[in-house]
Enzyme design. Structure first.
Site, PDB file in Angstrom:
ATOM      1  N   TYR A  28       0.821  -1.211   0.000  1.00 55.05           N
ATOM      2  CA  TYR A  28       0.000   0.000   0.000  1.00 55.05           C
ATOM      3  C   TYR A  28       0.854   1.260   0.000  1.00 55.05           C
ATOM      4  O   TYR A  28       0.533   2.235   0.677  1.00 55.05           O
ATOM      5  CB  TYR A  28      -0.979  -0.012   1.186  1.00 55.05           C
ATOM      6  N   TYR A 160     -12.624  -7.786   4.671  1.00 54.83           N
ATOM      7  CA  TYR A 160     -11.409  -7.721   3.856  1.00 54.83           C
ATOM      8  C   TYR A 160     -11.010  -9.155   3.500  1.00 54.83           C
ATOM      9  O   TYR A 160     -10.932 -10.021   4.377  1.00 54.83           O
ATOM     10  CB  TYR A 160     -10.256  -7.039   4.624  1.00 54.83           C
ATOM     11  N   ASP A 261     -13.692 -17.338   5.421  1.00 56.93           N
ATOM     12  CA  ASP A 261     -12.305 -16.921   5.204  1.00 56.93           C
ATOM     13  C   ASP A 261     -11.634 -16.854   6.574  1.00 56.93           C
ATOM     14  O   ASP A 261     -11.779 -15.883   7.307  1.00 56.93           O
ATOM     15  CB  ASP A 261     -12.306 -15.551   4.503  1.00 56.93           C
ATOM     16  N   LYS A 290      -1.777 -17.279   6.186  1.00 62.27           N
ATOM     17  CA  LYS A 290      -1.072 -16.575   7.264  1.00 62.27           C
ATOM     18  C   LYS A 290      -0.361 -17.518   8.246  1.00 62.27           C
ATOM     19  O   LYS A 290       0.737 -17.964   7.974  1.00 62.27           O
ATOM     20  CB  LYS A 290      -2.044 -15.636   7.980  1.00 62.27           C
TER      21      LYS A 290
HETATM   22  C1  LIG Z   1      -9.248 -12.389   6.137  1.00 68.51           C
HETATM   23  C2  LIG Z   1      -8.190 -12.262   5.094  1.00 68.51           C
HETATM   24  N1  LIG Z   1      -8.374 -12.838   3.900  1.00 68.51           N
HETATM   25  C3  LIG Z   1      -7.437 -12.782   2.937  1.00 68.51           C
HETATM   26  C4  LIG Z   1      -6.266 -12.095   3.126  1.00 68.51           C
HETATM   27  C5  LIG Z   1      -5.243 -12.027   2.017  1.00 68.51           C
HETATM   28  O1  LIG Z   1      -4.138 -12.809   2.325  1.00 68.51           O
HETATM   29  P1  LIG Z   1      -2.721 -12.539   1.580  1.00 68.51           P
HETATM   30  O2  LIG Z   1      -2.250 -11.223   2.056  1.00 68.51           O
HETATM   31  O3  LIG Z   1      -1.864 -13.694   2.016  1.00 68.51           O
HETATM   32  O4  LIG Z   1      -3.012 -12.568   0.114  1.00 68.51           O
HETATM   33  C6  LIG Z   1      -6.032 -11.457   4.341  1.00 68.51           C
HETATM   34  C7  LIG Z   1      -4.795 -10.693   4.561  1.00 68.51           C
HETATM   35  O5  LIG Z   1      -4.696  -9.815   5.386  1.00 68.51           O
HETATM   36  C8  LIG Z   1      -7.025 -11.547   5.358  1.00 68.51           C
HETATM   37  O6  LIG Z   1      -6.856 -10.951   6.557  1.00 68.51           O
END
Ligand SMILES: Cc1ncc(COP(=O)(O)O)c(C=O)c1O
Length: 440
Positions: A28, A160, A261, A290
């Site tokens: 960013y 997100y 997610d 993560k």
């Molecule tokens: C809930 C969620 N989904 C997807 C992502 C995207 O993951 P990446 O940064 O490994 O692409 C993030 C990253 O912060 C997240 O917090």
């Protein structure tokens, strides 16, 4: 220029920063960068060692777990051992037509520990790609079983899900990080943000709101996708797990798939191994990333039920057309298994509860600071929300002065420390977050 025995170590800080500014994008960030990043030369346990002292500190206590990932801290002997042992066998081999033990072991382990019913695992490179794969699975499932019109997604605001195209389409379209793309992204269906508070009782009016939206769009909805229990980068908000049960029931009733997610929430962060466990539900598709590798390497997994997999595999195009070059990477899958074993081999619930207690106590004083709207804690996550946009540079500097690394954004100063963070370091992180709230 003097001969360098190791090109990275010997690069003087000023030179490194100049090259960084000239050539390297940061998350960013603009080009060239406007804020000077701090240089980390190594990391061990919960400490980041700086290339040169910052505000008098040679090391900073890590309050971020490198964005939710380094749950065991850095340079962990068991994870180092798993990685180097695998390195000696093979660092990578393609996954098309070949397979290997690290990936198979990991997939079996994930099936064992995730909610019952998730049986198939797609391994990819990052969280965003896991969400892309999840969306593709859902759309293809409906296409395969003769419902090609079911192509849209429903989510709630404040979410997100990553930075690639499909995930951006389900990030909050207003005020979210991807608002810029609202006209270009696929148009999805947005419910209001879920009412805040893990312990706040489920609001029947909000459940009705979900019902009416899902009912109205059932014919075009492939899936509902949400972050369970904690909305992370969209605002660090918590909600009652009961809303996940509501979604599960509504999705079943109206013939829509449910995607959770768990990229941020997975592997113990909220106090349950997976946030879905707070609700006792199984989604049709679940995304992990993560902390999957304990922060060692980039890896993600998208799990699904046999219903979804069978639907796809019995369709007109009976394959899931996705296959990243580094799919199932042996190093990443080996260290992921080791990280899961390390987590489950200890009383991780006690550690998360201990950190939760430390955050509750240490962040409480922030609630009385001018400019603070709310302090909230869940599991090993502590959040101070301001009533104004944070001055990121001032807040970061204030925390660094206390010897702590945090990365505020929007109106939020937050921390999710590694689970190995000792009580004194948790208290120090809290002091730093309070200082950042005061100055940010
Ligand atoms: C809930 C969620 N989904 C997807 C992502 C995207 O993951 P990446 O940064 O490994 O692409 C993030 C990253 O912060 C997240 O917090």
């Amino acid at each position: 220029m003097p001969e360098r025995s190791h090109p990275y170590e010997a690069l003087p800080a000023a030179e490194l920063l100049a090259l960084d500014r000239q050539h390297v994008w940061h998350p960013y960030g603009p080009m060239p960068g406007r804020q000077e990043p701090l240089i980390v030369s190594s990391a061990s346990g919960v400490r980041l060692r700086m290339a040169e002292p910052v505000e008098g500190h040679e090391e900073l206590v890590d309050g971020m777990s490198s964005w939710w990932s380094a749950i065991h801290g850095y340079n962990h002997p068991a994870l180092n051992e798993a990685t180097t042992a695998q390195l000696g066998r093979m660092s990578h081999v393609m996954f098309g037509g070949l397979t290997h033990e690290p990936a198979v072991r990991l997939a079996a382990k994930l099936v064992e520990i995730t909610p019952a019913g998730l049986e198939h695992v797609f391994l990819a490179d990052s969280g965003s790609v896991a969400v892309e794969v999840a969306v593709k699975m859902c759309l293809q499932y409906w296409r395969s079983i003769g419902r090609p019109g079911k192509t849209r997604l429903l989510t709630w605001r404040g979410g997100y899900h990553g930075d690639t195209w499909q995930p951006m389409a389900v990030c909050d379209p207003e005020g979210g990080m991807h608002e810029l793309w609202s006209g270009a992204l696929p148009r999805q269906v947005f419910a209001d943000a879920p009412p805040g508070g893990f312990d706040t009782p489920v609001d029947p009016a909000y459940a009705d709101h979900l019902r009416s939206l899902i009912a109205a769009h059932a014919d075009e909805l492939a899936a509902v996708i949400v972050e369970p229990v904690v909305q992370g980068a969209g605002g660090m908000r918590f909600h009652n797990p009961g809303y996940l049960r509501v979604l599960r029931e509504l999705c079943d009733e109206y013939g829509v798939l449910l995607v959770l997610d768990e990229i941020a929430t997975g592997f113990g962060r909220t106090g349950a191994l997976f946030a879905a466990d707070h609700a006792g539900i199984t989604p049709d598709v679940m995304c992990l990333g993560k902390a999957l590798t304990g922060g060692y390497l980039t890896l993600s997994a998208t799990l699904c039920t046999p219903r979804v997999a069978d639907g796809i595999s019995e369709g007109e195009v009976p394959v899931l057309a996705h296959g990243p070059t580094f799919m199932g990477n042996p190093l990443a899958t080996a260290v992921a298994s080791a990280s899961i074993d390390l987590l489950l081999g200890q009383d991780w619930q006690r550690e998360v509860k201990r950190i939760e207690a430390g955050l509750l106590e240490g962040l409480a004083p922030a609630a009385d600071l001018p400019g603070v709207r709310e302090v909230r804690v869940l599991g090993a996550i502590g959040v101070v929300q301001l009533d104004h946009a944070v001055d990121m540079a001032a807040a970061t500097r204030a925390a660094v002065r206390e010897g702590v690394w945090v990365r505020p954004f929007r109106d939020l100063i937050y921390t999710m420390p590694p689970f190995v963070t000792g009580d004194a370091d948790v208290a120090r992180i809290c002091r730093a977050v309070c200082a950042a709230a005061k100055e940010g």
